[in-house]
Scaffold this active site. Sequence first.
Site, PDB file in Angstrom:
ATOM      1  CG  ASP A 210      38.300  42.182  53.433  1.00  0.00           C
ATOM      2  OD1 ASP A 210      38.229  41.789  52.250  1.00  0.00           O
ATOM      3  OD2 ASP A 210      38.163  41.416  54.406  1.00  0.00           O
ATOM      4  CG  ASP A 212      38.795  39.565  47.769  1.00  0.00           C
ATOM      5  OD1 ASP A 212      39.104  38.845  48.729  1.00  0.00           O
ATOM      6  OD2 ASP A 212      38.958  39.225  46.584  1.00  0.00           O
TER       7      ASP A 212
END
Length: 290
Positions: A210, A212
Amino acid sequence: MGQTMIGVIGGSGLYNIDGLDGARWSPVETPWGAPSDEILTGRLHGTPMAFLPRHGRGHVHSPSSIPYRANIDAFKRIGVTDVISVSACGSFRAEMAPGDFVVVDQIIDRTFARTNSYFGHGCVAHVGLANPTCGRLGGICATAAREAGAHVHGSGTYLTMEGPQFSTLAESRMYRGHWGADVIGMTAMPEAKLAREAELCYATVAMVTDYDSWHPDHGAVDVAQVIATLGANTEKARSLVDGLPGLLTRDRTACPHACDRALDNAVLTAPSARDPELVSQLAAVAGRVL
């Protein structure tokens, strides 16, 4: 110097290793308590290998409750020479996209609720940690990851947060900007510090799941997103591990970065002043110098 034995610590999504000859799960006792789980041992393409799921099978340990000292001690105790950590991470760089692998070479430690050393009152030691991972082993991991079909970044700075919550937006922006971190995770420390104290070569391969919370087009990270990306990368991670025996020499030689000699001149406590109980606990990780 003996035979190479590979130790793999599997993070989120990697709870087993297939293809080991003579595979066997066995408990290992340590002075620091029980490891995260039993350890799977066997041979992969003729090379001794050990595997430990960092969070335990079924994912029972949070990042803060992982018995890091027991895990590294158990590996050293059974003869592991090279430790490869595989873990999930968030990315602070657009070019380090979800699905990419990052071979970490620097670590920022932001943990605060974990015991981060084998040494202490009664036996004091200070090991060097300017380069917290082994460059030789990291290069081998990068090659294995590329051969496994992954898009690999050969270096990166990993910020270890305490967790278990993900970052706030303000934290994410700070780590990415002022601090210069490239990826963020919850488990590289104190693992790397303990491996150095145990004189083990250590490398960590972080799988980006991802962005973050900093990325304006991707929103905040959530567990569903992490799991989906991990699932897509599991086979590449297994292929990476499968390629390690062919890249690591079976006859162990001295580490060019002196990881296996990290305790030379590190222990400051005079022999007469050392705590016998602590010295006994240190038998596996530091017996060479004590």
